[in-house]
Design an enzyme around this catalytic site. Sequence first.
Site, mmCIF file in Angstrom:
data_model
loop_
_atom_site.group_PDB
_atom_site.id
_atom_site.type_symbol
_atom_site.label_atom_id
_atom_site.label_comp_id
_atom_site.label_asym_id
_atom_site.label_seq_id
_atom_site.Cartn_x
_atom_site.Cartn_y
_atom_site.Cartn_z
ATOM 1 N N CYS A 7 0.875 -1.184 0.000
ATOM 2 C CA CYS A 7 0.000 0.000 0.000
ATOM 3 C C CYS A 7 0.908 1.228 0.000
ATOM 4 O O CYS A 7 2.086 1.136 -0.352
ATOM 5 C CB CYS A 7 -0.971 -0.024 1.176
ATOM 6 S SG CYS A 7 -0.191 -0.005 2.806
ATOM 7 N N ASN A 10 2.354 1.514 4.314
ATOM 8 C CA ASN A 10 2.653 0.245 5.007
ATOM 9 C C ASN A 10 2.393 0.338 6.513
ATOM 10 O O ASN A 10 3.086 -0.273 7.331
ATOM 11 C CB ASN A 10 4.089 -0.220 4.725
ATOM 12 C CG ASN A 10 4.383 -1.669 5.139
ATOM 13 O OD1 ASN A 10 5.500 -1.995 5.488
ATOM 14 N ND2 ASN A 10 3.402 -2.539 5.121
ATOM 15 N N CYS A 12 -1.293 0.789 7.387
ATOM 16 C CA CYS A 12 -2.732 0.498 7.539
ATOM 17 C C CYS A 12 -3.160 -0.738 6.739
ATOM 18 O O CYS A 12 -3.363 -1.811 7.291
ATOM 19 C CB CYS A 12 -3.589 1.704 7.124
ATOM 20 S SG CYS A 12 -3.329 3.163 8.155
ATOM 21 N N ARG A 13 -3.297 -0.603 5.423
ATOM 22 C CA ARG A 13 -3.906 -1.685 4.633
ATOM 23 C C ARG A 13 -3.011 -2.906 4.455
ATOM 24 O O ARG A 13 -3.444 -4.035 4.705
ATOM 25 C CB ARG A 13 -4.338 -1.143 3.248
ATOM 26 C CG ARG A 13 -5.476 -0.149 3.351
ATOM 27 C CD ARG A 13 -5.629 0.634 2.071
ATOM 28 N NE ARG A 13 -4.475 1.519 1.849
ATOM 29 C CZ ARG A 13 -4.278 2.236 0.760
ATOM 30 N NH1 ARG A 13 -5.167 2.162 -0.223
ATOM 31 N NH2 ARG A 13 -3.233 3.027 0.652
ATOM 32 N N SER A 14 -1.771 -2.700 3.976
ATOM 33 C CA SER A 14 -0.951 -3.892 3.704
ATOM 34 C C SER A 14 -0.529 -4.639 4.979
ATOM 35 O O SER A 14 -0.454 -5.876 4.948
ATOM 36 C CB SER A 14 0.246 -3.567 2.795
ATOM 37 O OG SER A 14 1.103 -2.613 3.351
ATOM 38 N N ASP A 123 -8.087 3.818 1.152
ATOM 39 C CA ASP A 123 -7.132 4.296 2.150
ATOM 40 C C ASP A 123 -7.907 4.819 3.377
ATOM 41 O O ASP A 123 -8.673 5.763 3.258
ATOM 42 C CB ASP A 123 -6.308 5.427 1.515
ATOM 43 C CG ASP A 123 -5.210 5.920 2.427
ATOM 44 O OD1 ASP A 123 -5.210 5.557 3.619
ATOM 45 O OD2 ASP A 123 -4.361 6.682 1.941
#
Length: 154
Positions: A7, A10, A12-14, A123
């Site tokens: 993401c 690195n 939050c999402r990934s 995001d």
Amino acid sequence: MRVLFVCLGNICRSPTAEGVLRHKLQLAGLASQVDVASAGTGNWHVGQPPDKRTQRAAKLRGYDLSAQRAQHVSAADFSRYELIFAMDNSNLRDLQALQPVSGKAELDLFLRRYEGVKHEVPDPYYDGEQGFEEVLDLIERACDLLVIELKGRL
Ligand code: 4NP
């Protein structure tokens, strides 16, 4: 087999995808056969643990992300990993620009492959709590399908 989620930051999402996939692989008895990691296209948060809100939301669903530290994606990752998944279209474009011609990794938008309707993991960084829940909902569903694919490929 090695899988890398990418993401922007690195944090939050990934990292969420890394923690969820690792957990599901453990439940499926495949943890020793698949290496899972995550990285960011940006380097602002390198060395930092995942965002507190990300960690809290994940913990409530049983995923402990506390040991993870942010890293910056590099061209060398295209020879280290078989599968590289971008969380949104902007991450995908940045990765395509970085991708060496000789890289072995398959690069794809994570949800295009596994979700079908919604193609990007939004995001959540500037969102409220709900954004973090949506990230988890999308990633959990996609990881269930990814585990099935990985089983077939091992
Ligand atoms: P991520 O979220 O890409 O899911 O880790 C973000 C984290 C940090 C920033 C943007 C997005 N940032 O601008 O610092």
